[in-house]
Design a protein around this motif. Sequence first.
Motif, short mmCIF file in Angstrom:
data_model
loop_
_atom_site.label_atom_id
_atom_site.label_comp_id
_atom_site.label_asym_id
_atom_site.label_seq_id
_atom_site.Cartn_x
_atom_site.Cartn_y
_atom_site.Cartn_z
N LEU A 229 -89.66 81.27 -45.23
CA LEU A 229 -88.92 81.72 -46.42
C LEU A 229 -89.68 82.78 -47.19
CD1 LEU A 229 -87.40 78.39 -47.80
CD2 LEU A 229 -86.45 80.01 -46.14
N GLU A 230 -88.95 83.64 -47.87
CA GLU A 230 -89.56 84.73 -48.62
C GLU A 230 -89.71 84.41 -50.10
OE1 GLU A 230 -87.31 88.24 -47.92
OE2 GLU A 230 -87.88 88.40 -45.80
N ALA A 231 -89.28 83.24 -50.53
CA ALA A 231 -89.39 82.86 -51.93
C ALA A 231 -90.85 82.65 -52.32
CB ALA A 231 -88.59 81.57 -52.17
N GLY A 232 -91.10 82.56 -53.64
CA GLY A 232 -92.45 82.28 -54.12
C GLY A 232 -92.84 80.84 -53.83
N THR A 233 -94.08 80.53 -54.17
CA THR A 233 -94.61 79.19 -53.88
C THR A 233 -93.76 78.10 -54.49
OG1 THR A 233 -96.87 80.04 -53.71
CG2 THR A 233 -96.60 77.67 -54.14
N ILE A 234 -93.40 78.25 -55.77
CA ILE A 234 -92.59 77.23 -56.45
C ILE A 234 -91.22 77.12 -55.77
CG2 ILE A 234 -91.44 76.62 -58.61
CD1 ILE A 234 -93.79 77.85 -60.09
N GLY A 235 -90.65 78.26 -55.41
CA GLY A 235 -89.35 78.25 -54.75
C GLY A 235 -89.40 77.53 -53.40
N LYS A 236 -90.46 77.75 -52.65
CA LYS A 236 -90.59 77.11 -51.34
C LYS A 236 -90.75 75.60 -51.48
CE LYS A 236 -92.59 81.22 -49.22
NZ LYS A 236 -93.80 81.88 -48.70
N ILE A 237 -91.59 75.20 -52.41
CA ILE A 237 -91.77 73.75 -52.64
C ILE A 237 -90.48 73.14 -53.18
CG2 ILE A 237 -93.04 72.03 -53.98
CD1 ILE A 237 -95.47 73.90 -53.83
N GLY A 238 -89.81 73.88 -54.06
CA GLY A 238 -88.53 73.40 -54.59
C GLY A 238 -87.49 73.25 -53.51
N TRP A 239 -87.46 74.20 -52.57
CA TRP A 239 -86.53 74.13 -51.44
C TRP A 239 -86.78 72.88 -50.62
CZ3 TRP A 239 -87.31 74.50 -46.03
CH2 TRP A 239 -86.17 74.81 -45.27
N ALA A 240 -88.03 72.65 -50.28
CA ALA A 240 -88.38 71.48 -49.47
C ALA A 240 -88.05 70.19 -50.21
CB ALA A 240 -89.87 71.53 -49.11
N THR A 241 -88.31 70.17 -51.51
CA THR A 241 -88.05 68.97 -52.30
C THR A 241 -86.55 68.69 -52.38
OG1 THR A 241 -90.03 69.37 -53.65
CG2 THR A 241 -88.36 67.87 -54.56
N ALA A 242 -85.76 69.74 -52.58
CA ALA A 242 -84.30 69.56 -52.65
C ALA A 242 -83.74 69.03 -51.34
CB ALA A 242 -83.63 70.88 -53.03
N LEU A 243 -84.24 69.54 -50.22
CA LEU A 243 -83.78 69.05 -48.91
C LEU A 243 -84.20 67.61 -48.69
CD1 LEU A 243 -84.26 72.02 -46.42
CD2 LEU A 243 -82.32 71.48 -47.89
N MET A 244 -85.40 67.27 -49.15
CA MET A 244 -85.87 65.89 -49.02
C MET A 244 -84.97 64.93 -49.80
SD MET A 244 -87.70 63.45 -50.98
CE MET A 244 -88.78 64.37 -52.07
N VAL A 245 -84.59 65.32 -51.02
CA VAL A 245 -83.70 64.49 -51.83
C VAL A 245 -82.33 64.38 -51.16
CG1 VAL A 245 -82.48 64.31 -54.05
CG2 VAL A 245 -84.91 64.98 -53.99
N ALA A 246 -81.84 65.50 -50.60
CA ALA A 246 -80.55 65.48 -49.90
C ALA A 246 -80.59 64.55 -48.70
CB ALA A 246 -80.19 66.90 -49.45
N GLU A 247 -81.73 64.50 -48.02
CA GLU A 247 -81.87 63.60 -46.87
C GLU A 247 -81.90 62.14 -47.31
OE1 GLU A 247 -83.49 61.03 -43.96
OE2 GLU A 247 -84.52 61.52 -45.83
N TYR A 248 -82.50 61.88 -48.47
CA TYR A 248 -82.70 60.48 -48.91
C TYR A 248 -81.48 59.87 -49.58
CZ TYR A 248 -85.03 56.42 -50.88
OH TYR A 248 -85.39 55.13 -51.19
N GLN A 249 -80.68 60.70 -50.27
CA GLN A 249 -79.56 60.18 -51.05
C GLN A 249 -78.61 59.36 -50.15
OE1 GLN A 249 -76.19 61.39 -50.54
NE2 GLN A 249 -77.03 62.56 -48.83
N PRO A 250 -77.96 58.33 -50.72
CA PRO A 250 -77.19 57.38 -49.90
C PRO A 250 -75.69 57.67 -49.78
CG PRO A 250 -77.46 56.49 -52.10
CD PRO A 250 -78.16 57.84 -52.09
N TRP A 251 -75.19 58.71 -50.43
CA TRP A 251 -73.74 58.87 -50.53
C TRP A 251 -73.12 59.68 -49.40
CZ3 TRP A 251 -76.94 59.96 -54.86
CH2 TRP A 251 -77.02 58.90 -55.77
N LEU A 252 -73.85 60.65 -48.89
CA LEU A 252 -73.32 61.54 -47.84
C LEU A 252 -74.32 61.58 -46.70
CD1 LEU A 252 -71.14 63.66 -47.01
CD2 LEU A 252 -72.57 65.39 -48.13
N ASP A 253 -73.83 61.51 -45.47
CA ASP A 253 -74.72 61.56 -44.30
C ASP A 253 -75.66 62.76 -44.42
OD1 ASP A 253 -75.38 62.54 -41.40
OD2 ASP A 253 -74.75 60.46 -41.17
N ASP A 254 -76.95 62.51 -44.19
CA ASP A 254 -77.95 63.57 -44.40
C ASP A 254 -77.75 64.76 -43.47
OD1 ASP A 254 -80.09 63.10 -42.00
OD2 ASP A 254 -79.30 61.20 -42.69
#
Length: 203
Positions: free
Chosen positions: A163-188
């Motif tokens: 990714l070409e985003a800054g450090t915060i953006g890259k970590i934020g991207w990974a964190t958002a995907l991690m939350v999307a994978e963990y949430q129980p309402w929609l298949d990851d």
Amino acid sequence: MLPEWTLYALIAATFILVAIGITKRLGPEWAWINRKIIHFSIVPAVLMFYYGLIPREAFSAAAFIFGLFQLWPHLRKREFSWYQIEHNYGEVFFAFSASVVPIALPKEYATALLLAMAISDGVTGVVRHFYFRRHGFNVKLRKHWTGSLAYLITAVFIAFALLEAGTIGKIGWATALMVAEYQPWLDDNLAVPLVGTILFLLY
């Protein structure tokens, strides 16, 4: 004469077919791990797509066909027991999502998202499997923070690599995907590519 990319497509398909063969030998008691092995097996195809060896249209079409191949046993109520779970269409959603992502998104971003779907999701499933297996719990459909941590770490590596985003953006991207994978309402396998697409639009 067949185009050159067909050779690479055959090589990529071989990795997936070999993974399916290996998981069949492991048997249904390892179904959760087997699903993740098949996730990992698409990585060569993703990398060939990234380096231009397989066109996005061919990658998308192959993933869609693979999704149909996996949907058919569910519809017939005759699942491939060594990696398919009754009433769980995750592997079908994974294939269909992998079909849409390279068509809908730029190559570099699509590659990062596909690798997160294959590697990060695969690693988190393996970590959770062995955590629960060690503690004597049902490992098939449970989630745990250990797996999410593994997801986050691998997704951060993928983000910094592609990714070409800054450090915060890259970590934020990974964190958002991690939350999307963990949430129980929609298949990851649907939630992660959906959130990843929304993040692309926001970036």
